[in-house]
Design a protein around this motif. Sequence first.
Motif: not given
Length: 677
Positions: A69, A140, A113, A118-120, A66, A75, A116, A71-72
Motif C-alpha cells: 500500500l 512494524s 504497518c 497513524d491509519a492503523c 500492508l 487500508l 501507515l 497510502g492509507d
Amino acid sequence: MASSIPLESTSFVGRRSELRQIGQELTSHRLITLTGPGGVGKTRIAIRAARAATRRFPDGVCWADLWPLQGDGLLLATVCDAVGLADHTARTPAAALCSWLADKRLLLVLDSCEHLVDACRDLLADLLTAAPQLTVLVTSRQPLDLVGEGVTEIGPLPYTGDNDALALFTDRAGRAVPGLRPTDPRYTAAAETICRRLEGIPLALELAGAQLAHSPVERIAERLATRFDTLDGDDEPSRPPRHRTLRCAIGWSHELCTPLERLLWARLSVFRGTFDADAAGAVCAGGPLTEEEVRTALAGLSAKSVLSREGPRYRMLDTLREYGRLWLGELDEAAALADRHAAYFVDFGRRAERGWLGREQVAWYRRVADAHIDLCTALDHLLVTAPERALELSAAIGFFWSCCGHLHEARDYVARALAGQRGASRARTRALWALGIAVLLQGDLKRADELGLECSRAARADDDAEAALQAGYLIALTHLMAGRPMSAHAVAEQVLGPPPDAPFDSPGRLRCHLVRIFALTGLGKFTEARAEATELRRGCVRRGEHWTRSYTDYQLSLISLFQDRPEESAEHARAMLAAKQGIGDKFGIALGLDLLAAAVAARGDGASAARVYGTGQAIWRTVGHPQRGTPELRAVREECEQRARRAIGDAAYTEAFRQASEERTGTVLARILAGEL
C-alpha cells in the motif's frame, strides 16, 4: 472462515524464545506489535507465531499484507479482503468491517504497518472496541502506541558460538551450492566472519548466502571485511548501526549484480504488488534492457534472493524495493516508469475486457485479482496525470471488480474518473455503465436506474450499439431486482431487437439474453425460459464462457425446482457454485447455496438442507444482503426450509444450521462441490 497465513518457501531457523514470548503475549494482550528494523525477520516470525496459535482462534487467522500500500486509501479494503468480507451494501467499509468482526474470535495479522502507523492506529482502535474477542498481531518498525499494546522487539539472530545466524547462512548457502561441505574448518571460519560482520541480520545473511553461487565463501568474507572497514568511516553516523549494516549488505549485493540486473532492480520498484515476467518486460524494458534480457535478469535477481517466486509471479521485499526506488530516483526514471506502469495497466484493462467473452474469462478474473494493488496504483497515477485514461481503465475493470466483491473500489474509482472527465466520450458511456452495476449491487436501485438511462442516452448520441446493449442490461437488471420482471423483459426485447439474433456477438448482447431468461422465469414462463437457458448454456460450454453459463445453471436449477425435479435442480446449482468459486463471486456463491439448499430440502434430506442453508447464510453475511434481489426465490426458499424442518424437527434443523454457519465455509464448499451434501 479459512485461515490465510502465507506459505513459507524456505526453512525457518531459530527464534524459539521469541516464539514462546509471542505465544504468551497472545494470551494476555489483544494487540501485539513485533518491532525491529527492516530485514530482521518480523514477517517470518509472525507467520510462525500465527500458525502456532491457529487452534486458539475458532474463526481463523486472517493475514493482511500492508507492504504494497502506497497510502492509507486501500487500508480498509485490504483488511476487508483479508477477513473475507465482500460487502455489497452502501455502508462505509469501516462500519461494515466493525459489524462483521463484532462476534468473531479470530487473529488478524497486519504485516508491515510502519508506513501507515497513524491509519492503523485509528482503525485498530475502532476494531478492538467493536470486536471484543478480536486479537491483532502487527509487524512494524515502530509501535502503534495504542493503550494495551504489547510490544515485542525482534532483534538479529545470535552470531557467536553455536549460533542461529550460522545455521541460517549455511542453509541458504547450501541452496546456492548443492554439495556444500559446512564441516570444512575453512568454511566455518569464513562463515562465522560473515555472520559477525552482518550482525546476524537475516535478510543480510540470505543475500550473502545466495552469493556462494558465484564466489567462494572465503572471498565473500574478504569482500565484506573490506567493505565494513570502509563503513566504519562513512558519512552517515546518525543512522542506527543495524540499519547501516543492512544498508551496506544490500548495497554490497547490489554491486555484485550485473549492470542489467541493477537496472531491472531499480525499475521493478515501480510495482507495488507481485508481478509476472510479461508485466516486468512490458514496463521495465528499454534502453540497454531488452524484454529478453529482462527475463534473464529476473532469473539472476531470483538467484541472488533479491526476488522471491510465488508460482509464476515475483515478489520483492519492501526493504529491497525501497533500495531500488532510491536508485530509480538516481537514474531520474521515476516519473517515466510511473507513466509506463500506468500505460501497461491501461492496456491490461483493454485485454481483460476483450478476453471476458471467451475461454480466458476465468483466467482474466484471476489476473485482475492478482494485479489489484497495481491497478489501483495505476488509477491513482492516471487520475492526476491523464484523467481520460483513468476513465478508460476504471470502466474496463469495473465489472470484474463488481463481480469479485471489490464494489467499494469499483464505485469509488469509476466515480472519481467520471468527475475528472466530464466531456462526452465512449469511455465515459462505458464508465457510467460500470458505475451503474456497482451501485445496483450495493442495493441503490434508484441511482442504478438513473445511470442506466443516462448511459442509454449517451449510447444513442454516440450511435454506440454495444453501449446501448449494456445500458439495456443495466436497466432491465434493475427492474428485475426491484421485482418487475415484465418491465425487465420489455427492456431486454427492445434492445435485442427482432430475431434472428446472435447472443455471442458481444458481451452486452449476451448479458441481455441472460436477463431476458431471468425475466421469463420471473413471469412464470418456465418452458420458454428453460429452452432459452439450455440453448444459451450450450453456447457457453462450446466457447468456454463461465460467467453467463453459471447464471444459466442458476435459472435451470430454479426452473427445475419449480417443476418438481429436485435432483436436476441440485445438479445445476452445484455447476453454478463451481463456476462462481472459480471467479471469486461471493454474491453468486451465496445465491447458488440457497438454491442448492432448496433442492436438497425438496428431495427430503432435511439435515443436508440445513447445513447448506447455514453455509449460505455465513457467506451472505460477508456480502451484507441476505437473499436480496431474488424475489423469484423467496417463496420457494421458505417452503423448502419448512419442509426441511418438518423432515428432521425444528431442534435438529436449528442445530445443523448453526453448526454449518459457524464452520469454515471453504471446507463445507469443498464437500458440497464433491457431492457430499
